[in-house]
Motif scaffolding. Structure first.
Motif, PDB file in Angstrom:
ATOM      1  N   ASP A 186      15.085  -2.466  -3.786  1.00  0.00           N
ATOM      2  CA  ASP A 186      14.564  -2.965  -5.060  1.00  0.00           C
ATOM      3  C   ASP A 186      15.029  -2.099  -6.225  1.00  0.00           C
ATOM      4  O   ASP A 186      15.342  -2.624  -7.301  1.00  0.00           O
ATOM      5  N   GLU A 187      15.072  -0.789  -6.039  1.00  0.00           N
ATOM      6  CA  GLU A 187      15.556   0.100  -7.103  1.00  0.00           C
ATOM      7  C   GLU A 187      17.030  -0.171  -7.409  1.00  0.00           C
ATOM      8  O   GLU A 187      17.433  -0.210  -8.575  1.00  0.00           O
ATOM      9  N   LEU A 188      17.836  -0.392  -6.376  1.00  0.00           N
ATOM     10  CA  LEU A 188      19.245  -0.696  -6.582  1.00  0.00           C
ATOM     11  C   LEU A 188      19.406  -2.038  -7.291  1.00  0.00           C
ATOM     12  O   LEU A 188      20.182  -2.161  -8.234  1.00  0.00           O
ATOM     13  N   HIS A 189      18.669  -3.034  -6.849  1.00  0.00           N
ATOM     14  CA  HIS A 189      18.745  -4.347  -7.490  1.00  0.00           C
ATOM     15  C   HIS A 189      18.383  -4.254  -8.972  1.00  0.00           C
ATOM     16  O   HIS A 189      19.052  -4.849  -9.822  1.00  0.00           O
ATOM     17  N   GLN A 190      17.337  -3.496  -9.290  1.00  0.00           N
ATOM     18  CA  GLN A 190      16.915  -3.326 -10.687  1.00  0.00           C
ATOM     19  C   GLN A 190      17.986  -2.610 -11.489  1.00  0.00           C
ATOM     20  O   GLN A 190      18.314  -3.009 -12.608  1.00  0.00           O
ATOM     21  N   ALA A 191      18.585  -1.550 -10.928  1.00  0.00           N
ATOM     22  CA  ALA A 191      19.634  -0.800 -11.621  1.00  0.00           C
ATOM     23  C   ALA A 191      20.854  -1.687 -11.879  1.00  0.00           C
ATOM     24  O   ALA A 191      21.478  -1.622 -12.945  1.00  0.00           O
ATOM     25  N   VAL A 192      21.187  -2.549 -10.924  1.00  0.00           N
ATOM     26  CA  VAL A 192      22.318  -3.472 -11.087  1.00  0.00           C
ATOM     27  C   VAL A 192      21.994  -4.466 -12.191  1.00  0.00           C
ATOM     28  O   VAL A 192      22.840  -4.735 -13.062  1.00  0.00           O
ATOM     29  N   ARG A 193      20.803  -5.042 -12.190  1.00  0.00           N
ATOM     30  CA  ARG A 193      20.420  -5.978 -13.247  1.00  0.00           C
ATOM     31  C   ARG A 193      20.522  -5.321 -14.617  1.00  0.00           C
ATOM     32  O   ARG A 193      21.017  -5.924 -15.567  1.00  0.00           O
ATOM     33  N   GLU A 194      20.061  -4.075 -14.716  1.00  0.00           N
ATOM     34  CA  GLU A 194      20.142  -3.366 -15.989  1.00  0.00           C
ATOM     35  C   GLU A 194      21.599  -3.126 -16.400  1.00  0.00           C
ATOM     36  O   GLU A 194      21.962  -3.316 -17.563  1.00  0.00           O
ATOM     37  N   ALA A 195      22.427  -2.717 -15.444  1.00  0.00           N
ATOM     38  CA  ALA A 195      23.838  -2.468 -15.748  1.00  0.00           C
ATOM     39  C   ALA A 195      24.533  -3.740 -16.227  1.00  0.00           C
ATOM     40  O   ALA A 195      25.427  -3.691 -17.082  1.00  0.00           O
ATOM     41  N   LEU A 196      24.130  -4.874 -15.682  1.00  0.00           N
ATOM     42  CA  LEU A 196      24.727  -6.155 -16.053  1.00  0.00           C
ATOM     43  C   LEU A 196      24.075  -6.788 -17.287  1.00  0.00           C
ATOM     44  O   LEU A 196      24.484  -7.856 -17.736  1.00  0.00           O
ATOM     45  N   GLY A 197      23.047  -6.124 -17.818  1.00  0.00           N
ATOM     46  CA  GLY A 197      22.358  -6.649 -18.977  1.00  0.00           C
ATOM     47  C   GLY A 197      21.472  -7.829 -18.656  1.00  0.00           C
ATOM     48  O   GLY A 197      21.188  -8.662 -19.518  1.00  0.00           O
ATOM     49  N   GLU A 198      21.012  -7.902 -17.401  1.00  0.00           N
ATOM     50  CA  GLU A 198      20.188  -9.026 -16.957  1.00  0.00           C
ATOM     51  C   GLU A 198      18.732  -8.641 -16.743  1.00  0.00           C
ATOM     52  O   GLU A 198      17.962  -9.441 -16.235  1.00  0.00           O
ATOM     53  N   ALA A 199      18.378  -7.430 -17.109  1.00  0.00           N
ATOM     54  CA  ALA A 199      16.983  -6.973 -16.876  1.00  0.00           C
ATOM     55  C   ALA A 199      16.095  -7.323 -18.042  1.00  0.00           C
ATOM     56  O   ALA A 199      16.515  -7.475 -19.142  1.00  0.00           O
TER      57      ALA A 199
END
Length: 131
Positions: free
Chosen positions: A118-131
């Motif tokens: 879940d932490e990785l998924h959240q970090a990826v969403r943030e990096a992609l500007g999708e958070a």
């Protein structure tokens, strides 16, 4: 796994640069759960070669400490020369947020090892500007 994490993306490609093969495999498995196809390379030189061929990645996940050779910071700077808008996520178990802020490329994200799916998924969403 949270429903939002499952719906991050589909059919996206990411490049993972980590000198530890099992970490690449783990990240590939975790991001495969949310629709990413990953290519893993284990050295800075492999990363430079792969990034030079084509800018066909939507995300670069790079370990800061790559063993021999240059650092993940250097790989990320090179990647941004090849693809200026490429989202970058630094991964490290030894480098802290202060080093990342001092040496990292603008707009990149950071996640400390060990991390959960879940932490990785959240970090990826943030990096992609999708958070």
């Amino acid at each position: 796994m949270a429903a939002a994490a499952r719906n991050i993306s589909t059919n996206r490609r990411a490049l993972v640069v980590d000198d530890e093969h099992h970490i690449c495999e783990l990240i590939a498995e975790m991001l495969g759960e949310i629709g990413f196809e990953l290519e893993c390379v284990r050295s800075d030189q492999e990363a430079y070669r792969r990034l030079s061929r084509a800018a066909d990645f939507e995300l670069l996940l790079v370990d800061v400490n790559l063993g021999a050779g240059t650092t993940g910071f250097d790989v990320a700077r090179f990647a941004r020369q090849m693809a200026p808008d490429l989202p970058i996520l630094y991964v490290s178990g030894q480098t802290g947020r202060d080093s990342f802020k001092a040496f990292g490329v603008p707009g990149a994200g950071f996640i400390a090892k060990p991390f959960t799916m879940d932490e990785l998924h959240q970090a990826v969403r943030e990096a992609l500007g999708e958070a």
